[in-house]
Design an enzyme around this catalytic site. Structure first.
Site, PDB file in Angstrom:
ATOM      1  N   HIS A  17     -12.721   0.679   8.199  1.00  0.00           N
ATOM      2  CA  HIS A  17     -11.651   0.019   9.163  1.00  0.00           C
ATOM      3  C   HIS A  17     -12.246  -0.439  10.583  1.00  0.00           C
ATOM      4  CE1 HIS A  17      -9.039   2.033   6.308  1.00  0.00           C
ATOM      5  NE2 HIS A  17      -8.130   1.096   6.614  1.00  0.00           N
TER       6      HIS A  17
ATOM      7  N   ASP B 156     -11.335  -5.405  -0.571  1.00  0.00           N
ATOM      8  CA  ASP B 156     -10.602  -4.642   0.493  1.00  0.00           C
ATOM      9  C   ASP B 156      -9.973  -5.555   1.347  1.00  0.00           C
ATOM     10  OD1 ASP B 156      -9.126  -2.573   1.702  1.00  0.00           O
ATOM     11  OD2 ASP B 156     -10.814  -1.153   1.855  1.00  0.00           O
TER      12      ASP B 156
ATOM     13  N   ARG C 270      -6.542  11.585   0.594  1.00  0.00           N
ATOM     14  CA  ARG C 270      -6.214  10.509  -0.207  1.00  0.00           C
ATOM     15  C   ARG C 270      -6.953  10.721  -1.631  1.00  0.00           C
ATOM     16  NH1 ARG C 270      -7.611   5.298   3.131  1.00  0.00           N
ATOM     17  NH2 ARG C 270      -6.842   4.268   1.286  1.00  0.00           N
TER      18      ARG C 270
ATOM     19  N   LYS D 126      -9.364   2.132  -6.292  1.00  0.00           N
ATOM     20  CA  LYS D 126     -10.268   1.563  -5.192  1.00  0.00           C
ATOM     21  C   LYS D 126     -10.941   2.832  -4.827  1.00  0.00           C
ATOM     22  CE  LYS D 126      -6.037   2.453  -2.309  1.00  0.00           C
ATOM     23  NZ  LYS D 126      -5.314   1.762  -1.236  1.00  0.00           N
TER      24      LYS D 126
ATOM     25  N   ARG E 167       3.348   2.648   3.252  1.00  0.00           N
ATOM     26  CA  ARG E 167       4.325   1.844   4.229  1.00  0.00           C
ATOM     27  C   ARG E 167       5.979   1.761   3.993  1.00  0.00           C
ATOM     28  NH1 ARG E 167      -0.723   1.408   6.069  1.00  0.00           N
ATOM     29  NH2 ARG E 167      -2.022   0.201   4.990  1.00  0.00           N
TER      30      ARG E 167
ATOM     31  N   ASP F  15       0.758  -1.187   0.071  1.00  0.00           N
ATOM     32  CA  ASP F  15      -0.009  -0.183  -0.010  1.00  0.00           C
ATOM     33  C   ASP F  15       0.857   0.922  -0.116  1.00  0.00           C
ATOM     34  OD1 ASP F  15      -2.637  -0.369   0.003  1.00  0.00           O
ATOM     35  OD2 ASP F  15      -2.855  -0.961   2.072  1.00  0.00           O
TER      36      ASP F  15
END
Length: 477
Positions: free
Chosen positions: A192, A262, A149, A179, A88, A80
């Protein structure tokens, strides 16, 4: 392929910590499609920087494990790495500002160059897949998850820049993933943690959230990620990632590539559907690749059992495994990508930030501070980075106008100049006479800010989303 091999081919797992050999053994035992690397898997030097050689060695070992049973196509080694908050991998790789910078800069060629630069630095580390770009359309301050984002609140702009960034990634040799279909930027909960509900009807979604996906599909995107969002107009109460009408809608846009869920260990799914049942449900619904099941061994057993019991038609597993294998055969035939050294895209990242910085209110020309400046606010490290950039721009510190930095999730706190470092809408309640949107907290972003404050550069960006009564598109000429 056996049923067990096909079940592995549709699973892309994660692992915790640094035990690469144990994870490689799991990949071999279950015939898994590959692996995603998360932050805790990244080897680092004593200063906390990415150990590039160590990361390449980890990925090489995992890649070997994916072909241990003789498949002629490469495994997926994924990460990611969007830039901004979702990254990351940090230094010595180039740091990138938030993707909203691309919408603010409005330069399609620069967005493509950034996509190629970001992806190109992943190649020497052994990555061939990156779960970017995010092509959600943000609705602004009520959007708790996507925010900066997203490239813009304008579907047409997201479409243009999403395609450009993806094309840059493909040119670098990395598979992009757009996405989160059917659109995560216009819901008010964070998947999340819980299951967001998208109240819009299909026609509204088609005219807004689906436009960037339609453009990506028309441009030949290899992968689309489905989000954990319930859409009552498609299937009430069921996450899109597990919903057959959602996959039918995606295929209805002409998509023939790999539909990936996801992460299945996220709260929106994991709380309601145990690991194995989520994997089977996603496949039954039309998913081809199952990302990060909470327990990959349990999911593998459940898929094999569902085929044997008849609850998962073998033709559906065949279709999913074939799509994943076909994509990776294609990736393999593209030949080895050259890649570029870590950090070599720094100048491109700097150009993105310099092109994006936006005057929301205040003068468009001349210095905004009289040679000296004070700073407050921001998150960890923000003030230090600002002070270093100010010094490089020739600004003295400790006197003069107060610049207040608003970090992620922050609020206005006054000052003479307020600067939003992520999404611009926290500036809405600011009484400051000068308000700037930066969309990034990299050294290069702070250099762009300091240059504008010192009058050494103009701020060419345009607001990609409204800030209260200030409309999108606002900025200096």
């Amino acid at each position: 392929m056996t049923t067990e091999e096909k079940a592995g081919q549709v699973l892309l797992p994660f692992f915790t910590g640094k035990d690469v050999e144990a994870h490689a053994a799991t990949i071999e035992r279950l015939h898994l499609a590959g692996s995603i690397i998360m932050g805790d898997n990244v080897p680092r030097d004593p200063q906390g920087r990415v150990d590039a050689a160590g990361m390449a060695a980890v990925n090489q070992r995992l890649a070997q494990a994916t072909v241990a049973d003789g498949e002629p196509w490469p495994g997926m080694i994924a990460v990611d790495q969007e830039g901004g908050l979702v990254a990351r991998l940090g230094t010595p790789l180039t740091e990138w500002p938030a993707p909203m910078s691309y919408g603010a800069a409005g330069n399609e060629a620069l967005t493509r160059e950034a996509g190629q630069g970001l992806a190109g630095e992943l190649v020497p580390l052994g990555f061939n897949t990156d779960f970017a770009p995010d092509t959600d359309v943000t609705m602004g301050p009520k959007d708790p998850t996507i925010g900066a984002r997203a490239m813009s609140a304008d579907p047409a702009a997201v479409a243009v820049h999403g395609v450009a960034f993806s094309q840059g990634m493909l040119a670098a040799g990395v598979l992009p993933v757009v996405k989160h279909f059917p659109g995560h930027g216009s819901v008010t909960a964070d998947s999340h943690l819980s299951l967001p509900v998208q109240p819009a009807g299909v026609e509204e979604l088609r005219g807004r959230d689906w436009k960037p996906f339609q453009a990506a599909i028309a441009a030949g995107t290899p992968m689309v990620m489905t989000g954990h969002i319930a859409v009552p107009a498609l299937e009430p109460g069921v996450p899109a990632s597990l919903s057959a009408p959602t996959y039918a809608a995606l295929r209805g846009l002409g998509f023939k590539g790999v539909a990936v869920t996801d992460a299945l260990n996220m709260g929106a799914v994991a709380k309601q559907y145990p690991s194995g049942s989520a994997a089977v449900m996603a496949l039954q619904a039309g998913a081809d690749l199952l990302l990060m099941p909470a327990d990959v061994s349990q999911s593998h057993v459940a898929i094999v059992g569902a085929v044997k019991s008849g609850s998962l038609p073998p033709e559906r597993l065949d279709e999913a495994a074939r799509r994943v294998a076909t994509m990776m055969v294609w990736q393999g035939r593209r030949g080895p990508a050259a890649g570029i050294p870590a950090g070599s895209s720094a100048a491109v990242s700097a150009r993105v930030s310099a092109s994006a910085v936006t005057v929301v209110s205040g003068p468009c020309t001349g210095p905004l501070v009289p040679g000296a400046v004070r700073v407050a606010g921001g998150g960890p490290g923000d003030r230090e980075r600002f002070e270093a950039a100010a010094a490089r721009a020739g600004l003295a510190l400790g006197s003069g106008p107060l610049v207040n930095l608003i970090g992620f999730g922050g609020r206005p706190a006054g000052g003479d100049i307020e600067v939003a470092l992520d999404a611009p809408w926290p500036l809405q309640g600011s009484p400051a006479p000068v308000r700037l949107a930066l969309y990034g907290r990299t050294d290069a972003a702070f250099d762009a800010l300091a240059a504008v404050l010192a009058g050494k550069a103009t701020a060419p960006g345009k607001l990609p989303a409204a800030v209260g009564s200030v409309p999108a598109g606002t900025g200096c000429p």
